[in-house]
Design a protein around this motif. Structure first.
Motif, PDB file in Angstrom:
ATOM      1  N   GLY A  48      37.345  12.095  63.315  1.00  0.00           N
ATOM      2  CA  GLY A  48      38.779  12.302  63.111  1.00  0.00           C
ATOM      3  C   GLY A  48      39.348  13.443  63.930  1.00  0.00           C
ATOM      4  N   PHE A  51      43.531  13.817  66.134  1.00  0.00           N
ATOM      5  CA  PHE A  51      44.649  12.944  65.732  1.00  0.00           C
ATOM      6  C   PHE A  51      44.867  13.064  64.230  1.00  0.00           C
ATOM      7  CE2 PHE A  51      40.799  10.477  65.268  1.00  0.00           C
ATOM      8  CZ  PHE A  51      40.971   9.778  64.090  1.00  0.00           C
ATOM      9  N   GLU A  52      46.011  12.569  63.777  1.00  0.00           N
ATOM     10  CA  GLU A  52      46.326  12.568  62.355  1.00  0.00           C
ATOM     11  C   GLU A  52      46.096  11.182  61.774  1.00  0.00           C
ATOM     12  OE1 GLU A  52      50.090  14.281  61.494  1.00  0.00           O
ATOM     13  OE2 GLU A  52      49.584  16.179  62.497  1.00  0.00           O
ATOM     14  N   GLY A  53      46.012  11.141  60.464  1.00  0.00           N
ATOM     15  CA  GLY A  53      45.773   9.859  59.791  1.00  0.00           C
ATOM     16  C   GLY A  53      44.306   9.684  59.509  1.00  0.00           C
ATOM     17  N   PRO A  54      43.959   8.628  58.766  1.00  0.00           N
ATOM     18  CA  PRO A  54      42.560   8.439  58.376  1.00  0.00           C
ATOM     19  C   PRO A  54      41.646   8.248  59.573  1.00  0.00           C
ATOM     20  CG  PRO A  54      43.889   6.513  57.782  1.00  0.00           C
ATOM     21  CD  PRO A  54      44.844   7.574  58.231  1.00  0.00           C
ATOM     22  N   ALA A  55      40.451   8.801  59.480  1.00  0.00           N
ATOM     23  CA  ALA A  55      39.440   8.559  60.509  1.00  0.00           C
ATOM     24  C   ALA A  55      38.940   7.123  60.358  1.00  0.00           C
ATOM     25  CB  ALA A  55      38.292   9.544  60.330  1.00  0.00           C
ATOM     26  N   PRO A  56      38.382   6.565  61.416  1.00  0.00           N
ATOM     27  CA  PRO A  56      37.807   5.211  61.304  1.00  0.00           C
ATOM     28  C   PRO A  56      36.485   5.270  60.533  1.00  0.00           C
ATOM     29  CG  PRO A  56      38.229   5.847  63.606  1.00  0.00           C
ATOM     30  CD  PRO A  56      38.301   7.091  62.787  1.00  0.00           C
ATOM     31  N   PHE A  57      36.169   4.184  59.850  1.00  0.00           N
ATOM     32  CA  PHE A  57      34.855   4.075  59.216  1.00  0.00           C
ATOM     33  C   PHE A  57      33.806   3.720  60.257  1.00  0.00           C
ATOM     34  CE2 PHE A  57      31.549   1.832  56.777  1.00  0.00           C
ATOM     35  CZ  PHE A  57      31.307   2.758  55.770  1.00  0.00           C
ATOM     36  N   LEU A  67      48.580   7.221  67.884  1.00  0.00           N
ATOM     37  CA  LEU A  67      48.038   6.359  66.830  1.00  0.00           C
ATOM     38  C   LEU A  67      46.579   6.008  67.085  1.00  0.00           C
ATOM     39  CD1 LEU A  67      48.681   4.656  64.255  1.00  0.00           C
ATOM     40  CD2 LEU A  67      49.129   2.738  65.803  1.00  0.00           C
ATOM     41  N   VAL A  68      45.762   6.178  66.074  1.00  0.00           N
ATOM     42  CA  VAL A  68      44.351   5.789  66.128  1.00  0.00           C
ATOM     43  C   VAL A  68      44.099   4.860  64.939  1.00  0.00           C
ATOM     44  CG1 VAL A  68      41.968   6.594  65.934  1.00  0.00           C
ATOM     45  CG2 VAL A  68      43.633   7.907  67.274  1.00  0.00           C
ATOM     46  N   ILE A  69      43.660   3.621  65.226  1.00  0.00           N
ATOM     47  CA  ILE A  69      43.400   2.667  64.137  1.00  0.00           C
ATOM     48  C   ILE A  69      42.077   1.945  64.385  1.00  0.00           C
ATOM     49  CG2 ILE A  69      45.765   2.284  63.367  1.00  0.00           C
ATOM     50  CD1 ILE A  69      45.843  -0.246  65.110  1.00  0.00           C
ATOM     51  N   ALA A  70      41.511   1.472  63.298  1.00  0.00           N
ATOM     52  CA  ALA A  70      40.238   0.753  63.340  1.00  0.00           C
ATOM     53  C   ALA A  70      40.367  -0.563  62.602  1.00  0.00           C
ATOM     54  CB  ALA A  70      39.137   1.607  62.708  1.00  0.00           C
ATOM     55  N   GLN A  71      39.278  -1.316  62.620  1.00  0.00           N
ATOM     56  CA  GLN A  71      39.135  -2.648  62.015  1.00  0.00           C
ATOM     57  C   GLN A  71      39.692  -3.709  62.979  1.00  0.00           C
ATOM     58  OE1 GLN A  71      37.613  -3.818  59.338  1.00  0.00           O
ATOM     59  NE2 GLN A  71      37.235  -2.062  58.022  1.00  0.00           N
TER      60      GLN A  71
ATOM     61  N   GLN B  95      47.556   2.039  59.307  1.00  0.00           N
ATOM     62  CA  GLN B  95      46.519   2.899  58.720  1.00  0.00           C
ATOM     63  C   GLN B  95      46.141   2.397  57.328  1.00  0.00           C
ATOM     64  OE1 GLN B  95      48.755   6.524  59.157  1.00  0.00           O
ATOM     65  NE2 GLN B  95      47.749   7.085  61.079  1.00  0.00           N
ATOM     66  N   GLN B  98      43.977  -0.619  57.723  1.00  0.00           N
ATOM     67  CA  GLN B  98      42.621  -0.175  58.097  1.00  0.00           C
ATOM     68  C   GLN B  98      41.818   0.236  56.861  1.00  0.00           C
ATOM     69  OE1 GLN B  98      42.369   2.990  61.093  1.00  0.00           O
ATOM     70  NE2 GLN B  98      40.884   4.029  59.790  1.00  0.00           N
ATOM     71  N   TYR B 148      33.509   8.574  52.729  1.00  0.00           N
ATOM     72  CA  TYR B 148      34.577   8.239  53.679  1.00  0.00           C
ATOM     73  C   TYR B 148      35.955   8.355  53.023  1.00  0.00           C
ATOM     74  CZ  TYR B 148      37.659   5.478  56.603  1.00  0.00           C
ATOM     75  OH  TYR B 148      38.727   5.069  57.345  1.00  0.00           O
ATOM     76  N   ALA B 152      39.112  10.872  53.703  1.00  0.00           N
ATOM     77  CA  ALA B 152      40.455  10.357  53.994  1.00  0.00           C
ATOM     78  C   ALA B 152      41.481  11.041  53.088  1.00  0.00           C
ATOM     79  CB  ALA B 152      40.492   8.839  53.817  1.00  0.00           C
ATOM     80  N   ARG B 155      42.118  14.632  54.226  1.00  0.00           N
ATOM     81  CA  ARG B 155      42.920  14.738  55.455  1.00  0.00           C
ATOM     82  C   ARG B 155      44.407  14.540  55.206  1.00  0.00           C
ATOM     83  NH1 ARG B 155      40.630  14.034  60.675  1.00  0.00           N
ATOM     84  NH2 ARG B 155      42.263  12.656  61.471  1.00  0.00           N
TER      85      ARG B 155
END
Lengths: 243, 243
Positions: A48, A51-57, A67-71, B95, B98, B148, B152, B155
């Motif tokens: 993480g 950047f702001e927001g949830p970290a990726p799993f 913006l950082v997003i996962a899945q 987010q 995600q 995790y 989240a 953060r």
């Protein structure tokens, strides 16, 4: 603004579903982990940092500006309208996300054919269980999933696309599923494909799209291998009824 | 316009994540399969009868006017802005999706603790493999997922919500995950919970929300049972290090 994709180097894996959309659209993107220090960059984004927001799993991860997003399905749902690969309208985009999440479920089941007991164990430590899971997969799940997508195509107009009248990211993902299944389960696929002609025809049309064809014949397209999700183990290459 | 939810009667299952959002919002909805002929209605919707667009692969399914969509995270992503349970803005909604998809992954792994080899076999036909999968789950995966979500929360501002400054559907889903894990793996959860105080505090705040509290004490909230996803089998109620 350039896209940054974070995914393990050396395999197609789940990252490939994102790459296919970016490549088909001719988008500018960096496949970060294939550069120097790339795996460290993955570790930073998973922590993480920056950047702001949830970290990726887990990877794949997309960075676009702040913006950082996962899945996988989430990333494609975000990218598709920007890449011209989404169907028109909110309803159709939810239908696309539904289909993509079904692709994601199928991919998870493929993964579990070689890791039925634990992701923390090697395949070699769960071989008998893998064979039982693969037997169940090729007998029940593979035909069920392919039949499902065949019917989805049949319900949509001329049956050339999964949604609406033009190609969407879900069509590209179904191409990748067929490629992966052919690699991992060639005997079962040889039996299954005649029953899903629309799926096979879609796969062929996607493969001929000019930018995608260029990508597929480039060094950027890695070969399938036994570190990825779709793996070819002869002992798991079963047909329905074999155990 | 009323919402119609199609999900197997008799279990909480994946449908419960949708119910929690509808109940918390005080939305008007029909839990179709709990009415007369309800299971036949599920069969019809799975066959794609009476609507356009792709049929669902599996329940839960949401019908809202002419739109029929499936997949838990997709349904919640559609419902949340309408129910006042989405964070503000496109970035935050991706987010949220995600995080919800990470909940979905966790739920799938919980399911596989009692069905590691095949969904077509009974649990009783895959008990030794279930025990090995459950051992891996409580040792590695359960602490990883809970840690995790704890990070989240840490953060995000005061750590009271997973996203933004108010409750979202993802908070409700994390409540359900904690409830389910406490039911299925009480020994592992007793060890894990002290390490994730924000997750536990979130669970407690969600349980106290007035409409949700009313739902949870109503007959509409079914008890967990051994036909659902979260199952209590004493032989799978392991702690890290047990095999």
């Amino acid at each position: 603004m350039e896209y940054e994709l974070f995914y393990w180097p050396g395999i197609q894996g789940r990252g490939e579903f994102i790459r296919l959309a970016l490549e088909d659209a001719g988008a500018r993107y960096v496949d970060v982990a294939r550069g120097p220090e790339g795996v460290k960059a993955i570790a930073r984004v998973l922590r993480g940092e920056g950047f702001e927001g949830p970290a990726p799993f887990a990877p794949p991860v997309l960075k676009h500006g702040p913006l950082v997003i996962a899945q996988v399905a989430n990333i494609l749902h975000y990218l598709a309208p920007r890449l011209g690969l989404a169907p028109d309208g909110e309803a159709a985009q939810h239908q696309a996300l539904q289909l993509q999440l079904t692709v994601v479920d199928l991919v998870a089941e493929v993964h579990d054919t070689h890791h039925p007991l634990s992701t923390a164990l090697y395949y070699e430590d769960q071989k008998p269980e893998s064979r039982r899971r693969a037997a169940s997969f090729v007998s029940q799940r593979l035909p069920k999933f392919l039949g499902y997508f065949e019917r989805a195509l049949a319900r949509n107009g001329e049956g050339e696309h999964l949604l609406g009248g033009t190609v969407s990211y879900v069509d590209l993902s179904l191409f990748q599923v067929v490629e992966g299944l052919r690699y991992a389960f060639p005997r079962a696929m040889a039996l299954a494909e005649p029953k899903v002609p629309r799926v096979v025809a879609l796969r062929d049309r996607v493969a001929e799209r000019p930018r995608l064809a260029a990508y597929l014949s480039s060094p950027r397209r890695l070969a399938f291998n036994e570190s990825g999700i779709f793996r070819r183990y002869p002992e798991l290459d079963l047909v329905p009824g074999e155990e």
